[in-house]
Design a protein around this motif. Structure first.
Motif, PDB file in Angstrom:
ATOM      1  N   ILE A   1      11.050  66.690 -30.589  1.00 60.28           N
ATOM      2  CA  ILE A   1      11.638  64.682 -30.879  1.00 60.28           C
ATOM      3  C   ILE A   1      11.718  63.890 -29.852  1.00 60.28           C
TER       4      ILE A   1
ATOM      5  N   ILE B   1      18.577  63.336 -46.244  1.00 54.50           N
ATOM      6  CA  ILE B   1      17.476  62.246 -46.705  1.00 54.50           C
ATOM      7  C   ILE B   1      16.389  63.041 -47.416  1.00 54.50           C
ATOM      8  N   VAL B   2      16.463  61.774 -48.625  1.00 55.85           N
ATOM      9  CA  VAL B   2      15.700  62.121 -49.742  1.00 55.85           C
ATOM     10  C   VAL B   2      14.403  61.678 -49.535  1.00 55.85           C
ATOM     11  N   ASP B   3      12.987  62.517 -49.389  1.00 55.04           N
ATOM     12  CA  ASP B   3      11.895  62.365 -48.774  1.00 55.04           C
ATOM     13  C   ASP B   3      11.063  61.313 -50.452  1.00 55.04           C
TER      14      ASP B   3
ATOM     15  N   ASP C   1      16.976  62.927 -39.327  1.00 56.80           N
ATOM     16  CA  ASP C   1      16.440  62.958 -40.841  1.00 56.80           C
ATOM     17  C   ASP C   1      16.191  61.403 -41.208  1.00 56.80           C
TER      18      ASP C   1
ATOM     19  N   MET D   1      12.500  54.260 -39.882  1.00 55.20           N
ATOM     20  CA  MET D   1      10.532  54.432 -39.532  1.00 55.20           C
ATOM     21  C   MET D   1      10.226  53.033 -40.402  1.00 55.20           C
TER      22      MET D   1
ATOM     23  N   LYS E   1      21.619  66.951 -38.168  1.00 51.29           N
ATOM     24  CA  LYS E   1      20.414  66.737 -38.242  1.00 51.29           C
ATOM     25  C   LYS E   1      20.324  66.141 -39.743  1.00 51.29           C
ATOM     26  N   GLN E   2      21.671  65.641 -40.170  1.00 53.15           N
ATOM     27  CA  GLN E   2      21.284  64.446 -41.917  1.00 53.15           C
ATOM     28  C   GLN E   2      20.913  63.209 -40.608  1.00 53.15           C
TER      29      GLN E   2
ATOM     30  N   TRP F   1      16.169  59.093 -39.772  1.00 57.33           N
ATOM     31  CA  TRP F   1      14.860  57.864 -39.512  1.00 57.33           C
ATOM     32  C   TRP F   1      13.826  57.922 -39.677  1.00 57.33           C
TER      33      TRP F   1
ATOM     34  N   GLY G   1      24.599  70.452 -39.019  1.00 53.69           N
ATOM     35  CA  GLY G   1      24.375  69.277 -40.280  1.00 53.69           C
ATOM     36  C   GLY G   1      24.531  68.779 -39.917  1.00 53.69           C
TER      37      GLY G   1
END
Lengths: 179, 179, 179, 179
Positions: free
Chosen positions: A140, A43-45, A93, A99, A89-90, A95, A86
């Motif tokens: 979560i 993810i890049v926020d 992340d 959303m 989690k990736q 998600w 990883g």
């Protein structure tokens, strides 16, 4: 609804984690997804950037569609540095991006209906040092209102070791047949 | 020894996490590493494959050398799904490979001497739901025998929000000047 | 509603815990109850016996009435063996009896409205080893739907030691004035 | 050394906790101590008063002598408000006094050799909300350097309910026969 889906986070084939997981959820009884076989970018926020998240060309939505198509979700992961692996989690992340995706406005509502299990395997006192990871899965689940229906903690370090762990294997048989 | 090094895990520039972190460790007082500016591949667990880990061509060793050159280490990360951000986890996961690298046989022994702090920032009840992450850092420290000297939990969601959080900022000033 | 009530769990007068607590909630700004000055018998679990709980002749209902008369509740306790001190736990344990007392049918509904803070002080790495106790308070709050609005962890062993803990005292000043 | 000792913290006879515990440690295989049958006064913290702790006339030392005479210790307790039951906590709290008792200068050294198990039973999501209690036991073990060899979490509320919990009972059989 297709029943059970298992997301395998292990980066290694024939891992102890996989062995234990297949004992809890046999191959024939679920859709098994090995996340290492899919490409998922980190993810890049960009929640707060003007244009929002940029579309990403990888397999994430394939995985999300699979996730949404099942009502029971099993997260299976080796414990890496007291957290999940990883690839898992990736996957999770991202998600945050889903959303905000107009095509997935039903995501949160759908997730709420899921029943979730976690299977974690580690070598360093996992029954104690894996508990923060279990609590993380719990939060979560709580975020979406999902039911966190159970977890299984296995101990193993060396390849093949899980085979001899009678206790974990016995517990595995109970995981999805809960009282 | 060069004093303090901060590893920033945020994927966003000028994040709330960075803002809080700079209040705890001003720019001029430490080496600040933004992990998003470095390329670090995810670990592939080859501990048990015949040839061991394959060499990986990325920036990981640059980061490790920086880590080893300092005696105080600050991990700074936004909370993503109740865990640390990907760039930080990826950096840490690869330590498993470093520990088997003949060039870094001193890694474990050197790590033991470090003093570690954690700064985490999240939007969803971080003071409670961030605690598993704090415990994860604690277990990481315990693994090496590092001193986990303190942590700071900030709450923020929207960009720029941290600026108004008097309490977190006041606490930040104390983080490295502990009694 | 009378504002803030503090339940002090320390068995010792002028304890470090009390010192820190008075810095967070000055004497004049709250009702301060030192549980060691009240007689509270331990719970005997008779939820399932035919006659239910036997009435108990002690000060518990006096304390409950005080609790209900305030809208903000501070639990202050030294950390004994990584849990709360006996007088506080005994007070809380007996809530199970209150919840079945016909005179207190409003208990659960009233509790839901409370805002709760916790102040805990210990000598052995309380910022880490006190976290299970913080999570316990969180679950207690969650049971009633109370708001767990904040907590403060102090470190001290020897009498009088807290006076020198600038950081904890500075944090104390923020506890009830949260952003 | 006499083998296994079980300290039962339940205040109720024939509790679900006891039922599960006897499945893990049959009557004939251990010394079973029901703490509710012994008088143990709560600790009053006099570590720092001039004369130290006052001698207390109750059954605490009988229990300590039993504890010291065994090499495997099982703590069995219902979960009360997300912590251990009063009789067990009271027993443990008084260890602080024992550690300053000239007659028990060997206490700490002896404790180090123990192997510890915990059995906890609760009605409100004990597999998640019981985890802080498990972590508390872990820190208690860590304090002495005892081995925390395993734990068992059971779910039950109504009397007799445990009998039907196949999974917990199956796990019980494994608790002390660990791999």
């Amino acid at each position: 609804m297709l029943g059970i889906i298992v997301f395998h986070g292990s980066t290694r084939k024939d891992s102890n984690t996989a062995y234990l997981t297949y004992r809890a959820v046999p191959k024939s009884e679920a859709t098994h997804i090995h996340l290492r076989d899919y490409q998922v970018h980190p993810i890049v926020d960009e929640r707060h950037s003007e244009q929002g998240f940029k579309p990403i060309d990888d397999d994430h939505k394939i995985l999300i569609d699979q996730l949404l198509a099942h009502d029971t979700v099993v997260f299976s992961t080796p414990i890496y540095w007291y957290g999940m692996a990883g690839p898992l989690k990736q996957f999770i992340d991202r998600w945050s991006q889903i959303m905000r995706d107009p095509d997935y406005q039903h995501f949160r509502e759908e997730m709420k209906k899921k029943k979730v299990y976690a299977i974690i395997v580690g070598g360093d006192s996992p029954e104690i040092k894996g508990l923060p990871l279990i609590q993380q899965f719990q939060y979560i689940c709580q975020f979406f209102g999902m039911t966190f229906a159970g977890y299984l903690i296995g101990k193993a370090s060396k390849p093949g070791e899980m085979k001899n762990h009678e206790e974990a294997l016995a517990k595995a048989a109970f995981l999805l047949k809960r009282e």
